[in-house]
Motif scaffolding. Structure first.
Motif, mmCIF file in Angstrom:
data_model
loop_
_atom_site.group_PDB
_atom_site.id
_atom_site.type_symbol
_atom_site.label_atom_id
_atom_site.label_comp_id
_atom_site.label_asym_id
_atom_site.label_seq_id
_atom_site.Cartn_x
_atom_site.Cartn_y
_atom_site.Cartn_z
ATOM 1 N N MET A 82 1.820 11.526 -7.986
ATOM 2 C CA MET A 82 1.869 10.871 -6.664
ATOM 3 C C MET A 82 2.668 11.725 -5.678
ATOM 4 S SD MET A 82 0.845 8.376 -4.886
ATOM 5 C CE MET A 82 1.220 7.732 -3.260
ATOM 6 N N LYS A 109 -3.091 3.336 -3.178
ATOM 7 C CA LYS A 109 -1.944 3.747 -4.004
ATOM 8 C C LYS A 109 -0.631 3.241 -3.411
ATOM 9 C CE LYS A 109 -4.311 7.934 -5.580
ATOM 10 N NZ LYS A 109 -4.340 9.412 -5.563
ATOM 11 N N GLU A 167 -0.241 -0.401 -4.034
ATOM 12 C CA GLU A 167 0.156 -0.654 -5.425
ATOM 13 C C GLU A 167 1.648 -0.379 -5.621
ATOM 14 O OE1 GLU A 167 -0.398 -2.119 -9.087
ATOM 15 O OE2 GLU A 167 -1.885 -2.063 -7.460
ATOM 16 N N ILE A 168 2.151 0.707 -4.982
ATOM 17 C CA ILE A 168 3.590 0.989 -5.071
ATOM 18 C C ILE A 168 4.386 -0.129 -4.404
ATOM 19 C CG2 ILE A 168 5.395 2.542 -4.227
ATOM 20 C CD1 ILE A 168 3.436 4.852 -4.599
ATOM 21 N N LEU A 216 -4.996 7.055 0.157
ATOM 22 C CA LEU A 216 -3.614 6.731 -0.188
ATOM 23 C C LEU A 216 -3.269 5.268 0.078
ATOM 24 C CD1 LEU A 216 -1.773 9.904 1.172
ATOM 25 C CD2 LEU A 216 -1.948 9.192 -1.218
#
Length: 864
Positions: free
Chosen positions: A693, A608, A611-612, A605
């Motif tokens: 997500m 991810k 990236e968020i 995670l």
């Protein structure tokens, strides 16, 4: 207070100083023998003959005799250094004790200052005097007599050794002493005066810095930062000039000392060389004298440094003392006496005059009689003398002429223990102590410890040691952990009764609802009261049932459900489904926790979330890069601030750069993840989270609980059956989040919580939980109105014979009017002085005194 530093030292540590001197004297023969033994080893044991030797009836050959002398030398080295170790530890302990005594005495003298004196000195000047300026004094006290005795003794011993070798060389060794003893003090005197100027200037700097900190809002509100900066810069330059001149003189003195010290070897070489050439001195004796002189230089330098230290410390001591010894200071008995008398009778002022040192702080020829048990108003605008008359009636200031009496008791001759217990005073500028609301409520009842704490084992030994040290330094032996609250003074029998009495008064002054809200925002440790925690959990279940059964409110809240994503909660709360056990750990710090970092890496995670976070940062930079900080738009995205924008701009440019280096640092990656953690999808609506997500986040909860929550204590799982100490009481009651995408959801849910709390009788325990709310530094977390009403309750809890309020609830609104009625009802039968700047508030009192420019303009019964 002793004017001289040595008077202070001798008065309070004469026995200890004499003991140090005796131990020091013991070291003299040891040192002399240590000088003699090397010569004896070389001349007698190594180069001697006529062996065996007889020592104390035992025969020694050359080797065993050498071994005996060397072992003796080693034993004396151990003894000499052991004596030094013992003396140093003893001196250090003595110095710390005397420093504690000095600081406590200075603090007590501050408490004995008359109020007008505080208009001449500020806390910025007093604080460094008690803390930093006397620090050197404490370090010096232990060495005040020991250092000159030890170093002087060593000097005499070594000089004696040199004179024993050759008197002429001995005279050469001391030839520079008279010059140094005369010139150095002359030069040092100027350094002393400069040191005194520097101390005073540093106090002014401390005062200016303290004043600027207190007045930061005014500085920003008036754009006066440049002016204050220039003012401080000017004073810093003055300090620089003084220090520069001190350096010049100080290092010149050092140069002179070094030169004089090197002059002596010149004489040794010249005179000693001549004597050796003429055959009047052996080369060995000359070398021994030169070697001895090296040891001689140490004590002499120490003595010169001691003289400079004495001059410096004495200046500091006298500079401090002169500020703590005003002529009109109250006697110590007024502060320390524990006896109190009951004040009964009328309050009477006869021919009273007083001056606070400036216009508007004066009263002249005041004659006033307030019958016992009457409510009396003192009316007058600020500067009329109203506050001064009320302070005279409270015994806070003393009249320049005339008398202030209650019955037959002259207030100026009463002790603080009587005035503080028999009179309650609340002025216009109330002070709230840093601590909890409870600490402030019961502050007026904490005069002396009333019930001692029982201790055993190590705790008892530590306590006895603390008492012994306090006795050594004449500090008070009061036990801070004891029960101090005077229940009888408040008219109750125990803590429960005192809490109930305080609650009644909070309701009377309309502060109870504020304390209730603070209680909801408080954190509570269930280990302190598991019954209260159980009641909160019961309300939680009842509230959940109420929400589930009412379609109108069911859509206003998203309760915690481990199988669902909560769009009104942050991404971090959704991912962990747990909260950090330490409330001080913020979302910025969570990504740095090793267990969190390992969990994110294991589940994949971390990439991810970065990236968020990167998408959020890019959006924020793009939208708000040119928006001013006061536009208010940025406030809707509380996870990023105007100050953060430049830093995230840099991070986004680095992240999108095609160059491999430099890449994002670990700190940059943590910041992006922390940014993602703050995201509340339903509130921010940035479209950076898809359903996949969200499912991944929900699925990862089980792993986090297994890997982190179950194996450590850094996180507490969100469990409907458990009270969560890191969350507030309100969060524990609701166990969810109001929908952020529904208007008025928060207000309507709050109303439901309030209703159920009332129905279940939980409001009162929550108010008591609010008693432990920390008010911040000087009550900074409370509003001005809350501080004034808290101080009012504090005064009312004392049940004093005389209550004095100055500029409290004097408005013409209904709320203040109702409070005045309530106060008269509460204080009925006791003497009550009410100071008001306007006649409207005072019109509710039958008796009043009107002041104008420090003089009475009207008195007596208004209706008479």
């Amino acid at each position: 207070m002793e004017k001289s530093l040595f008077s202070f030292i001798w008065k309070f540590s004469a026995k200890q100083q004499i003991f140090i001197l005796l131990v020091t004297v013991l070291s003299y023969p040891v040192s002399y023998v240590l000088l003699e033994l090397p010569k004896l080893i070389v001349n007698d044991a190594v180069q001697g003959d006529d062996f065996p030797r007889d020592v104390l009836g035992f025969e020694f050959d050359q080797i065993s005799y050498l071994l005996l002398l060397c072992v003796g030398f080693l034993g004396l080295v151990v003894l000499s250094n052991g004596l030094k170790l013992y003396i140093n530890v003893y001196k250090g302990r003595l110095g710390e004790r005397m420093l504690r005594r000095l600081r406590f005495e200075l603090f007590q003298r501050v408490l004995r200052f008359r109020l007008p004196h505080f208009r001449k000195v500020s806390s910025g000047e007093i604080i460094p005097m008690i803390t930093s300026e006397v620090e050197d004094v404490g370090g010096f006290i232990g060495e005040a007599f020991a250092l000159p005795a030890y170093q002087g003794g060593m000097l005499v011993v070594q000089l004696g050794f040199i004179f024993m070798q050759d008197p002429l060389l001995g005279l050469a060794a001391i030839s520079s002493y008279p010059v140094q003893g005369y010139v150095i003090p002359k030069l040092q005197r100027k350094v002393i005066l400069l040191s005194r100027r520097r101390v005073k200037n540093v106090r002014l700097i401390a005062d200016k810095v303290g004043e600027s900190i207190s007045g930061v809002p005014e500085i920003h509100a008036n754009d006066a930062a440049a002016w204050h900066s220039a003012d401080l810069s000017d004073r810093l330059y003055e300090n620089f000039k003084i220090r520069y001149e001190i350096f010049n003189r100080k290092y010149f003195i050092k140069f002179l000392n070094n030169f004089m010290n090197q002059l002596t070897p010149f004489f040794f070489y010249l005179i000693g060389g001549y004597l050796v050439i003429e055959g009047n001195l052996s080369i060995g004796a000359l070398l021994a004298v030169i070697a001895a002189y090296k040891d001689l230089a140490g004590p002499w330098k120490e003595l010169l440094a001691y003289y400079q230290l004495v001059a410096d410390v004495d200046v500091k001591y006298q500079t401090v003392v002169e500020n703590f010894d005003p002529a009109d200071i109250y006697p110590v008995e007024r502060l320390t006496a524990d006896e109190s008398v009951e004040l009964t009778g009328d309050l009477e002022m006869s021919g009273v005059s007083f001056s606070g040192g400036a216009a508007g702080q004066e009263v002249t020829d005041i004659n006033l009689k307030v019958p016992e048990g009457a409510a009396f108003a003192i009316v007058g605008p600020d500067g009329s003398g109203r506050s001064e008359v009320l302070q005279l009636a409270a015994g806070l200031v003393s009249p320049a002429s005339g008398t202030v009496k209650i019955g037959t008791r002259d207030l100026d001759k009463l002790t603080a223990s009587t005035l503080g217990r028999e009179i309650a005073y609340v002025g216009g500028a109330v002070h709230i102590w840093t601590g909890t609301i409870r600490d402030n409520l019961y502050y007026g009842l904490r005069h002396r410890p009333l019930e001692q704490l029982e201790r055993e084992g190590t705790a008892l030994r530590d306590y006895k040691r603390r008492l012994a040290e306090a006795a050594e330094t004449k500090n008070p032996t009061y036990d801070l952990a004891a029960v101090w609250d005077d229940f009888s003074a408040a008219g109750v029998e125990n803590m429960q009764g005192l809490d109930a009495r305080a609650l009644d008064l909070l309701k009377a002054v309309s502060l109870e609802s504020d304390i209730y809200r603070l209680g909801l925002q408080s954190r509570f440790d269930p280990a302190m009261n598991d019954v209260f925690a159980g009641r909160i959990l019961a309300v939680r279940r009842k509230l959940a049932a109420r929400i589930a059964g009412d379609p109108e409110i069911a859509g206003l809240v998203e309760l915690w459900d481990i199988s669902k994503f909560n769009a009104s909660a942050s991404l971090a709360e959704n991912l962990f489904f747990a909260v950090p056990s330490d409330p001080e750990i913020s979302m910025e710090n969570v990504p740095e926790l090793p267990e969190v970092r390992a969990f994110l890496k294991e589940t994949g995670l971390d990439g991810k979330l970065r990236e968020i976070g990167l998408k959020i940062a890019e959006t924020m930079v793009e939208l708000f890069a040119n928006v001013s900080g006061d536009s208010g738009l940025l406030g809707n995205y509380s996870f990023i601030t105007q100050d953060d924008l430049p830093e995230f701009d840099r991070i986004t440019r680095v992240a999108r750069s095609e160059q491999q280096r430099p890449g994002l640092t670990q700190a940059d990656q943590d910041r992006l993840i922390a940014l993602a953690f703050k995201l509340v999808p339903a509130r921010h609506r940035l479209g950076v989270m898809d359903d996949a997500m969200k499912e991944a986040v929900v699925a990862a909860r089980a792993t986090f609980h297994k890997k982190v929550v179950a194996t450590g204590d850094s996180f507490v799982a969100i469990d409907p059956e458990l009270y969560l100490p890191p969350l507030t009481i309100e969060d524990n009651l609701l166990f969810g989040r109001p929908r952020v995408d529904r208007r008025d959801a928060r207000q309507r849910i709050d109303a439901v919580i309030r209703t159920i709390v009332e129905e279940t009788g939980l409001r009162e325990p929550i108010v008591f939980a609010g008693f432990d709310y920390h008010v911040g530094v000087s009550g900074s977390r409370l509003s001005a109105g809350q501080r004034r009403r808290l101080a009012l309750v504090r005064a009312l809890l004392k049940n004093a014979k005389l209550t004095i309020l100055d500029d409290i609830a004097t408005g013409v609104g209904e709320e203040d009017q109702a409070l005045r009625v309530t106060l008269q009802e509460i204080l009925k039968g006791r003497t009550f002085l009410f100071g008001a700047p306007n006649a409207a508030a005072a019109s509710e009192f039958q008796r009043k005194l009107v002041l104008e420019q420090g003089r009475m303009s009207q008195d007596g019964d208004e209706h008479a």
